[in-house]
Write a protein that holds these residues in place. Structure first.
Motif, PDB file in Angstrom:
ATOM      1  N   GLY A 112       0.787  -1.227   0.000  1.00 27.60           N
ATOM      2  CA  GLY A 112       0.000   0.000   0.000  1.00 27.60           C
ATOM      3  C   GLY A 112       0.817   1.274   0.000  1.00 27.60           C
ATOM      4  O   GLY A 112       0.308   2.339   0.361  1.00 27.60           O
ATOM      5  N   MET A 113       2.068   1.215  -0.433  1.00 21.35           N
ATOM      6  CA  MET A 113       2.889   2.423  -0.492  1.00 21.35           C
ATOM      7  C   MET A 113       2.354   3.358  -1.567  1.00 21.35           C
ATOM      8  O   MET A 113       1.982   2.922  -2.662  1.00 21.35           O
ATOM      9  CB  MET A 113       4.346   2.061  -0.796  1.00 21.35           C
ATOM     10  N   PRO A 114       2.278   4.660  -1.302  1.00 22.21           N
ATOM     11  CA  PRO A 114       1.798   5.614  -2.310  1.00 22.21           C
ATOM     12  C   PRO A 114       2.675   5.584  -3.568  1.00 22.21           C
ATOM     13  O   PRO A 114       3.899   5.424  -3.479  1.00 22.21           O
ATOM     14  CB  PRO A 114       1.911   6.971  -1.594  1.00 22.21           C
ATOM     15  N   GLN A 115       2.056   5.757  -4.723  1.00 27.05           N
ATOM     16  CA  GLN A 115       2.783   5.709  -5.987  1.00 27.05           C
ATOM     17  C   GLN A 115       3.909   6.731  -6.040  1.00 27.05           C
ATOM     18  O   GLN A 115       4.963   6.480  -6.628  1.00 27.05           O
ATOM     19  CB  GLN A 115       1.812   5.949  -7.146  1.00 27.05           C
ATOM     20  N   ALA A 116       3.705   7.881  -5.401  1.00 26.30           N
ATOM     21  CA  ALA A 116       4.730   8.921  -5.416  1.00 26.30           C
ATOM     22  C   ALA A 116       6.002   8.469  -4.704  1.00 26.30           C
ATOM     23  O   ALA A 116       7.097   8.982  -4.983  1.00 26.30           O
ATOM     24  CB  ALA A 116       4.194  10.192  -4.757  1.00 26.30           C
ATOM     25  N   GLU A 117       5.882   7.496  -3.801  1.00 26.76           N
ATOM     26  CA  GLU A 117       7.051   7.004  -3.070  1.00 26.76           C
ATOM     27  C   GLU A 117       7.649   5.752  -3.720  1.00 26.76           C
ATOM     28  O   GLU A 117       8.818   5.435  -3.490  1.00 26.76           O
ATOM     29  CB  GLU A 117       6.665   6.692  -1.620  1.00 26.76           C
ATOM     30  N   ILE A 118       6.836   5.063  -4.496  1.00 27.79           N
ATOM     31  CA  ILE A 118       7.304   3.804  -5.089  1.00 27.79           C
ATOM     32  C   ILE A 118       8.402   4.040  -6.108  1.00 27.79           C
ATOM     33  O   ILE A 118       9.440   3.355  -6.089  1.00 27.79           O
ATOM     34  CB  ILE A 118       6.122   3.034  -5.728  1.00 27.79           C
ATOM     35  N   ARG A 119       8.215   5.004  -7.021  1.00 29.46           N
ATOM     36  CA  ARG A 119       9.178   5.207  -8.107  1.00 29.46           C
ATOM     37  C   ARG A 119      10.595   5.486  -7.588  1.00 29.46           C
ATOM     38  O   ARG A 119      11.549   4.820  -8.024  1.00 29.46           O
ATOM     39  CB  ARG A 119       8.701   6.318  -9.043  1.00 29.46           C
ATOM     40  N   PRO A 120      10.774   6.449  -6.671  1.00 29.81           N
ATOM     41  CA  PRO A 120      12.150   6.685  -6.195  1.00 29.81           C
ATOM     42  C   PRO A 120      12.736   5.487  -5.444  1.00 29.81           C
ATOM     43  O   PRO A 120      13.946   5.241  -5.516  1.00 29.81           O
ATOM     44  CB  PRO A 120      12.018   7.904  -5.278  1.00 29.81           C
ATOM     45  N   ARG A 121      11.881   4.751  -4.740  1.00 23.33           N
ATOM     46  CA  ARG A 121      12.370   3.575  -4.033  1.00 23.33           C
ATOM     47  C   ARG A 121      12.831   2.509  -5.033  1.00 23.33           C
ATOM     48  O   ARG A 121      13.876   1.865  -4.846  1.00 23.33           O
ATOM     49  CB  ARG A 121      11.279   3.014  -3.119  1.00 23.33           C
ATOM     50  N   VAL A 122      12.079   2.314  -6.105  1.00 21.66           N
ATOM     51  CA  VAL A 122      12.454   1.343  -7.133  1.00 21.66           C
ATOM     52  C   VAL A 122      13.773   1.748  -7.780  1.00 21.66           C
ATOM     53  O   VAL A 122      14.675   0.914  -7.977  1.00 21.66           O
ATOM     54  CB  VAL A 122      11.339   1.221  -8.193  1.00 21.66           C
TER      55      VAL A 122
END
Length: 334
Positions: A112-122
């Motif tokens: 359930g991580m927000p999409q705005a946080e997923i990209r930089p984490r990936v």
């Protein structure tokens, strides 16, 4: 994370009867280390790991994470504990319909991580495994080593405390295996992970692990530091593993299939010293080397010889005592 197993037992019913897969095993795995679990096919290592990772419940015994018992938790709490674990496998288990980046993103989406946080984490994870330029690549275009790097990035994306590596290098060639092991060791140090390597390859234990447990017939038959296991193996199954381990692409070099009554283990600096020549002169004994090899552990070298000695009984006793005093262990080859 510190993991402790107390007297774990697990049996399975089959058409032929009951199979005891885990037979009263206890282990203490320190945090922030690389711990190996080695056994032959069917030895019970995968069953033990399924209990350790909370994928199954033991018939009896207990599993502790940081001194908290976790195997008997209610389902909701059990799920929370599982999220502290990452896992990679021999066959990668990646989604062929997703790109490399989308595979890494999958567990973050599930959490359930927000999409705005997923990209930089990936992007951070792909950079850590050396694939920052392959995020948009379809899985089918990646090599085996690259696929395993994606799997590692995916397993670590949620910042777990423990990484399980279940035969993670078995499908890779030797050069790629070495690069994946080096990557896992690097990430373990950077992220303060507890890494558990499940394998049937003693080379993986040698190159990756600090401590190891040997599994045979559902039991832990031997455990200790990798250095001690290599230098002083106690059980037949461990000695068999060590006899087949490769050294610079070869097994231990044996130029005579006769003899070899004694096994000598040289540790550290003694591997490069003329110990045997000195002992032969001092104690008036003769020796005949039947086989030899050196294993290069991350922090030390371990040398092994199969050898015959000849001389008077008292001279042989003195020779063995002198070898022990110089840090060379001697055991009879039974």
């Amino acid at each position: 994370m510190h993991i402790k197993l107390e007297n774990l037992k697990k049996s399975y019913r089959t058409n032929d009867g009951t199979i005891v897969a885990v037979d009263g095993n206890s282990l203490d795995i320190p945090e922030n280390t690389v711990f190996g679990i080695i056994g032959k096919s069917g030895a019970g290592k995968s069953s033990l790991v399924r209990l350790m990772s909370l994928l199954e419940s033991p018939d009896s015994g207990a599993v502790y994470y940081d001194d908290r018992r976790v195997d008997n938790l209610p389902r909701a709490e059990l799920i929370q504990e599982r999220r502290k674990l990452g896992m990679i496998f021999q066959n990668f288990n990646l989604f062929s319909s997703r790109t490399a980046a989308k595979n890494v993103a999958y567990p973050l989406e599930i959490c359930g991580m927000p999409q705005a946080e997923i990209r930089p984490r990936v992007q951070e994870m792909l950079r850590l495994v050396g694939l920052e330029d392959r995020g948009d690549a379809p899985i089918s275009t990646l090599s085996g080593g690259q696929k395993q790097r994606v799997a590692i990035a995916r397993a670590l994306a949620t910042r777990p405390d423990v990484l399980f590596c279940d035969e993670a290098t078995s499908a890779l060639d030797p050069q790629t295996t070495r690069s994946i092991i080096a990557l896992i060791r690097e990430l373990q140090a950077k992220m303060n992970l507890t890494v558990i390597m499940i394998t049937h390859q003693m080379e993986v234990v040698r190159d990756a692990c600090e401590q190891v447990a040997v599994i045979d017939g559902g039991k832990v038959v031997e455990q200790g530091t990798v250095k001690d296991i290599f230098a002083r193996p106690r059980t037949a199954v461990t000695k068999d593993f060590l006899s087949h381990i490769t050294t610079d692409g070869r097994g231990m070099v044996r130029w005579s299939h006769d003899g070899g009554r004694y096994i000598l283990h040289f540790i550290g600096e003694s591997t490069g010293e003329p110990v045997l020549s000195a002992i032969a002169k001092k104690c008036n004994v003769e020796f005949n080397i039947r086989a030899a090899g050196i294993q290069h552990l991350p922090d030390q070298d371990i040398g092994t010889m199969l050898i015959d000695f000849s001389g008077e009984e008292e001279a042989l006793r003195q020779a063995f005592a002198e070898l022990n005093s110089r840090g060379v262990t001697v055991e009879e080859n039974k």
